[in-house]
Motif scaffolding. Structure first.
Motif, PDB file in Angstrom:
ATOM      1  N   LEU A 234       0.823  -1.204   0.000  1.00  0.00           N
ATOM      2  CA  LEU A 234       0.000   0.000   0.000  1.00  0.00           C
ATOM      3  C   LEU A 234       0.861   1.259   0.000  1.00  0.00           C
ATOM      4  O   LEU A 234       0.517   2.264  -0.637  1.00  0.00           O
ATOM      5  N   ASN A 238      -0.175   1.092  -4.292  1.00  0.00           N
ATOM      6  CA  ASN A 238      -1.039   0.047  -4.842  1.00  0.00           C
ATOM      7  C   ASN A 238      -2.371  -0.016  -4.104  1.00  0.00           C
ATOM      8  O   ASN A 238      -2.492   0.407  -2.960  1.00  0.00           O
ATOM      9  N   CYS A 239      -3.342  -0.592  -4.776  1.00  0.00           N
ATOM     10  CA  CYS A 239      -4.662  -0.829  -4.209  1.00  0.00           C
ATOM     11  C   CYS A 239      -4.847  -2.341  -4.107  1.00  0.00           C
ATOM     12  O   CYS A 239      -4.757  -3.049  -5.111  1.00  0.00           O
ATOM     13  N   TYR A 240      -5.062  -2.831  -2.903  1.00  0.00           N
ATOM     14  CA  TYR A 240      -5.219  -4.271  -2.688  1.00  0.00           C
ATOM     15  C   TYR A 240      -6.704  -4.624  -2.725  1.00  0.00           C
ATOM     16  O   TYR A 240      -7.527  -4.008  -2.045  1.00  0.00           O
ATOM     17  N   LYS A 252      -6.499   0.508   0.767  1.00  0.00           N
ATOM     18  CA  LYS A 252      -5.887   1.597   0.011  1.00  0.00           C
ATOM     19  C   LYS A 252      -5.327   2.628   0.982  1.00  0.00           C
ATOM     20  O   LYS A 252      -5.974   2.970   1.982  1.00  0.00           O
ATOM     21  N   LYS A 253      -4.115   3.116   0.707  1.00  0.00           N
ATOM     22  CA  LYS A 253      -3.580   4.224   1.489  1.00  0.00           C
ATOM     23  C   LYS A 253      -4.020   5.522   0.847  1.00  0.00           C
ATOM     24  O   LYS A 253      -3.740   5.777  -0.322  1.00  0.00           O
ATOM     25  N   GLN A 271     -13.869  -0.741  -6.667  1.00  0.00           N
ATOM     26  CA  GLN A 271     -12.550  -0.401  -7.201  1.00  0.00           C
ATOM     27  C   GLN A 271     -12.532   0.989  -7.814  1.00  0.00           C
ATOM     28  O   GLN A 271     -11.637   1.800  -7.543  1.00  0.00           O
ATOM     29  N   CYS A 275     -10.078   3.020  -5.465  1.00  0.00           N
ATOM     30  CA  CYS A 275      -8.703   2.923  -5.993  1.00  0.00           C
ATOM     31  C   CYS A 275      -8.285   4.204  -6.705  1.00  0.00           C
ATOM     32  O   CYS A 275      -7.089   4.443  -6.886  1.00  0.00           O
TER      33      CYS A 275
END
Length: 277
Positions: A234, A238-240, A252-253, A271, A275
């Protein structure tokens, strides 16, 4: 005066003392020339500091040169690529532009790698203090009617004010979306610390639960934790996303907060909305 002389000045290629003095005077008195000098000096310094330690291999130099001046590369034997590389910087008219192209090309080539794969989270090993574990459990409690909002509100500022007045010490994020309406918020407590949760509802019965924690709490691992591999994933932007048969879980951070989102809404909606924040 031609700005290409600034390039030659930055590259220390001007030997005439009077011309040097004239250029220095222009840099000191003319804002446009001073800006040009500062930009070129910055690029040269970056190139010197970041890229001089490692000599690029022949195949990489040839690849870059083929993108810059393929006709000149073809005209020379491959073994002379090094002298051609050096020669590109010896011409004042082209040195600055070439430096920019080379720096950008090296960055693109060296960092054009396969995107990092998301970590695999083994849920059977999650402890009760893990944010992943808590987010899923809280969502199930909401769906089952065991966890109700402490504040019912559809105004993001009112929810953020509720978090603050309830003792949440970090700033919070409450975005709005066209598909879902804000439903309310909850503040939980663990070992004396307060944490922020809020919920959205959709017209088709979708529930979107958001649990957000300042990243400093997760890095200390004293109250609430998160898998180190997921946290690093994160941190890199990135988006997990993980899906199960009846829900989607997303991490998401956003700014300084790590947000866990659990929902029974379509994965594409979740998403697209989270995201891209």
């Amino acid at each position: 005066m031609n700005k290409e002389l600034i390039t030659a000045f930055v590259d220390n290629e001007i030997k005439d003392a009077s011309l040097k003095d004239e250029i220095k005077h222009l840099i000191d008195t003319d804002e446009e020339f001073r800006y040009e000098y500062q930009v070129q000096s910055l690029v040269k310094r970056i190139a010197k500091e970041k890229y001089k330690r490692t000599t690029a291999p022949d195949h990489l130099r040839i690849r870059i040169l083929n993108q810059i001046a393929p006709e000149q590369v073809k005209a020379r034997p491959q073994k002379k690529a090094t002298s051609f590389w050096a020669g590109l910087f010896s011409k004042p008219a082209f040195s600055f532009a070439t430096a920019i192209i080379i720096v950008i090309s090296v960055i693109l080539i060296l960092f054009n790698r396969t995107p990092q794969q998301p970590p695999v989270i083994s849920e059977d090993k999650l402890t009760p203090d893990n944010m992943f574990y808590q987010a899923e459990n809280n969502f199930e409690a909401i769906i089952q009617g065991k966890l109700a909002p402490q504040l019912v509100a559809n105004n993001p500022e009112q929810i953020k004010s509720f978090f603050e007045s309830s003792g949440v010490k970090y700033s919070t994020l409450v975005p709005t979306f066209s598909e879902w309406s804000l439903l309310g918020a909850v503040v939980s407590e663990d070992k004396g610390e307060k944490f922020a949760h809020h919920v959205y509802a959709g017209k088709k019965g979708e529930i979107v639960y958001v649990f957000q924690v300042d990243e400093s709490y997760l890095k200390s691992h004293e109250i609430i934790s998160l898998d180190e591999s997921l946290l690093q994933y994160l941190e890199q932007g990135n988006c997990y996303v993980k899906t199960e048969k009846d829900k989607v879980l997303l991490f998401k951070k956003i700014d300084h907060n790590i947000c866990a989102v659990v929902s029974n809404a379509p994965i594409q909606d979740v998403q697209n909305n989270f995201c891209n924040i």
